[in-house]
Design a protein around this motif. Structure first.
Motif, PDB file in Angstrom:
ATOM      1  N   ALA A 150     -10.468   5.959  -4.704  1.00 38.58           N
ATOM      2  CA  ALA A 150     -10.921   6.005  -6.110  1.00 38.58           C
ATOM      3  C   ALA A 150     -10.864   4.600  -6.724  1.00 38.58           C
ATOM      4  N   LEU A 151      -9.822   3.841  -6.385  1.00 36.40           N
ATOM      5  CA  LEU A 151      -9.728   2.455  -6.865  1.00 36.40           C
ATOM      6  C   LEU A 151     -10.888   1.622  -6.320  1.00 36.40           C
ATOM      7  N   PHE A 152     -11.213   1.794  -5.033  1.00 36.86           N
ATOM      8  CA  PHE A 152     -12.327   1.051  -4.440  1.00 36.86           C
ATOM      9  C   PHE A 152     -13.655   1.432  -5.107  1.00 36.86           C
ATOM     10  N   GLN A 153     -13.813   2.722  -5.434  1.00 37.29           N
ATOM     11  CA  GLN A 153     -15.036   3.155  -6.139  1.00 37.29           C
ATOM     12  C   GLN A 153     -15.137   2.469  -7.498  1.00 37.29           C
ATOM     13  N   THR A 186     -15.545  -0.385 -12.981  1.00 42.79           N
ATOM     14  CA  THR A 186     -14.883   0.469 -13.986  1.00 42.79           C
ATOM     15  C   THR A 186     -13.362   0.468 -13.763  1.00 42.79           C
ATOM     16  N   LEU A 187     -12.863  -0.621 -13.240  1.00 46.50           N
ATOM     17  CA  LEU A 187     -11.428  -0.695 -12.923  1.00 46.50           C
ATOM     18  C   LEU A 187     -10.561  -0.579 -14.179  1.00 46.50           C
ATOM     19  N   ASP A 188     -11.118  -0.974 -15.326  1.00 48.59           N
ATOM     20  CA  ASP A 188     -10.369  -0.887 -16.593  1.00 48.59           C
ATOM     21  C   ASP A 188     -10.131   0.566 -17.005  1.00 48.59           C
ATOM     22  N   LYS A 189     -10.905   1.500 -16.431  1.00 47.14           N
ATOM     23  CA  LYS A 189     -10.766   2.913 -16.807  1.00 47.14           C
ATOM     24  C   LYS A 189      -9.848   3.689 -15.849  1.00 47.14           C
ATOM     25  N   THR A 190      -9.264   2.985 -14.873  1.00 46.62           N
ATOM     26  CA  THR A 190      -8.398   3.675 -13.906  1.00 46.62           C
ATOM     27  C   THR A 190      -6.934   3.348 -14.170  1.00 46.62           C
ATOM     28  N   GLU A 191      -6.089   4.273 -13.782  1.00 45.72           N
ATOM     29  CA  GLU A 191      -4.636   4.079 -13.914  1.00 45.72           C
ATOM     30  C   GLU A 191      -4.083   3.663 -12.558  1.00 45.72           C
ATOM     31  N   LEU A 192      -3.176   2.708 -12.583  1.00 43.38           N
ATOM     32  CA  LEU A 192      -2.516   2.320 -11.334  1.00 43.38           C
ATOM     33  C   LEU A 192      -1.096   2.866 -11.372  1.00 43.38           C
ATOM     34  N   ILE A 215       0.828  -1.225   0.000  1.00 45.49           N
ATOM     35  CA  ILE A 215       0.000   0.000   0.000  1.00 45.49           C
ATOM     36  C   ILE A 215       0.861   1.273   0.000  1.00 45.49           C
ATOM     37  N   PRO A 216       1.956   1.332   0.784  1.00 47.60           N
ATOM     38  CA  PRO A 216       2.795   2.541   0.700  1.00 47.60           C
ATOM     39  C   PRO A 216       3.414   2.775  -0.689  1.00 47.60           C
ATOM     40  N   ARG A 217       3.478   1.733  -1.533  1.00 48.28           N
ATOM     41  CA  ARG A 217       4.034   1.912  -2.883  1.00 48.28           C
ATOM     42  C   ARG A 217       2.974   2.309  -3.912  1.00 48.28           C
ATOM     43  N   LEU A 218       1.714   2.400  -3.487  1.00 47.98           N
ATOM     44  CA  LEU A 218       0.661   2.864  -4.409  1.00 47.98           C
ATOM     45  C   LEU A 218       0.648   4.378  -4.428  1.00 47.98           C
TER      46      LEU A 218
END
Length: 423
Positions: A312-315, A321-327, A303-306
């Protein structure tokens, strides 16, 4: 948004620390939490498996999302409890359905899933009290060491690795007939031993799409040189230095993708974390086990490396809509060292006064087993604190964590001095 986080360990403190950095999180409740979460959020005296009490609280406080840290509420079906209640079903629960949680709740269910979806895993068979003698015969067909796993939840302690055949038979009878791990070992999975180096792969999925989080490696044994009893984890390193691009590609194509596709094919609702325990055997990744939540202490380095916003990821998980988010991942390494109570994982004392937390610089102290009383922080569990540091490489990060542990003190405090030694 008002969020309720369930759990009380180092994993939950790390989640809370990260979620509070999000502009989307206006209020965070942690149930039951610890002294670390109390300092940054609002602790609530609720049992994570008392679903009716959670319902009352969620409606009263207008909670808009529930994030589940530990496995127990998931295996007991908190996701389904919310889905099946008209007053709750609009509130997203980050964690799989009861059926999905069987990937951790039953070793046999997990093995059958792996075989059904042709995901590489060790050869195995499972036995009950009635078939204990067949189990002893099955052991005779394997090469030592022998791996015995309690089928149910045993708080990370239900796996035995034994060199001697006679001892393995005795322990099998101990687990099945004498209920060594209680209800958890009413069924035991025996599997072939795989010789390699372990690592953990963490995946966040909305049931269709997935994001692979940074890899980590944890250290389970209490003693240096990986000796002694198994614990919940004595330290962790992220990323795993030997996990190169080739191995990571194999993990994604052979394991992660077929796992998420398998959940869909089997019609298993799954919105949350999949923790895949892997072993690297001659550069081939093989699945040892699934967990249905983040690992602890791996959470304290992953988690500290995120860099991305966790809320926003949980939302995105809730809305599929996880495919529309950037990690976005921090390039630095992170390490964590667990400071534990003397005697852990067997008998240990609680209520020891902890000093020196305020002297820690350039590291993050995540509370695992602590409580606050009269302005003091006291030990309240076997694993007490996790000291996490960043570095350009894992050696530098480990050095920082050890330097900061020197600032900490409580009676009979213990930690391993060799985390990362094998890398």
């Amino acid at each position: 948004m008002t969020i309720l986080l369930l759990g009380s360990g180092g994993r939950e403190h790390a989640f809370a620390w990260k979620m509070l950095q999000s502009p989307l999180c206006s209020q965070l409740f942690v149930a039951p939490g610890n002294a670390g979460t109390e300092a940054i959020a609002t602790n609530v005296n609720l049992n994570p498996t008392d679903f009716n009490a959670i319902k009352t609280f969620v409606l009263q406080e207008k909670v808009e999302m529930v994030v589940v840290g530990p496995e127990d509420p998931l295996v007991k079906g908190i996701f389904d409890f919310f889905q099946n209640d008209d007053s709750l079903k609009h509130i997203p629960v980050i964690g799989p359905s009861k059926m999905g949680a069987q990937l951790e709740g039953s070793k046999e269910f997990a093995k059958e899933f792996l075989v059904r979806h042709q995901i590489p895993t060790a050869a195995y068979d499972s036995f009950t009290k009635e078939t204990v003698e067949q189990g002893c015969q099955f052991l005779e067909t394997l090469q030592p060491p022998f791996v015995l796993k309690a089928d149910g939840l045993a708080a990370g302690k239900g796996v035995l690795i034994i060199q001697d055949l006679a001892e393995a038979k005795e322990e099998l009878r101990n687990m099945l007939i004498n209920e060594k791990f209680g209800e958890a070992s009413s069924k035991v999975v025996i599997e072939e031993f795989l010789d390699g180096i372990e690592l953990s792969c963490f995946v966040l999925t909305d049931g269709k799409n997935y994001k692979i989080l940074p890899t980590a490696k944890d250290y389970k044994r209490i003693g240096e040189g990986d000796t002694g009893l198994n614990t919940g984890g004595m330290g962790a390193v992220s990323p795993v230095p030997f996990a190169d691009a080739v191995l990571l590609k194999k993990i994604e194509t052979r394991i992660v993708k077929p796992t998420i596709e398998g959940l869909q094919k089997d019609g298993i609702p799954y919105k949350g974390f999949v923790f895949i325990g892997l072993i690297n055997v001659k550069n081939e990744p093989i699945v040892i086990e699934y967990n249905v939540r983040m690992g602890d202490p791996e959470t304290e380095v992953v988690i500290p490396r995120l860099k991305s916003d966790l809320v926003a990821l949980f939302q995105a998980v809730a809305n599929q809509t996880l495919d529309k988010t950037e990690l976005e991942i921090d390039e630095r390494s992170a390490t964590t060292i667990m400071v534990v109570s003397g005697g852990y994982p067997e008998d240990y004392e609680k209520g020891k006064v902890i000093s020196g937390i305020e002297k820690v610089t350039d590291s993050i102290v995540f509370h695992a087993g602590t409580k606050s009383e009269n302005g003091q922080v006291l030990s309240n569990g076997g694993r007490v604190l996790a000291v996490t540091s960043y570095g350009d490489d894992y050696q530098q990060a480990i050095k920082k964590s050890y330097q900061n542990i020197d600032q900490l003190h409580f009676d009979k405090m213990y930690f391993r001095k060799d985390i990362g030694y094998d890398l």
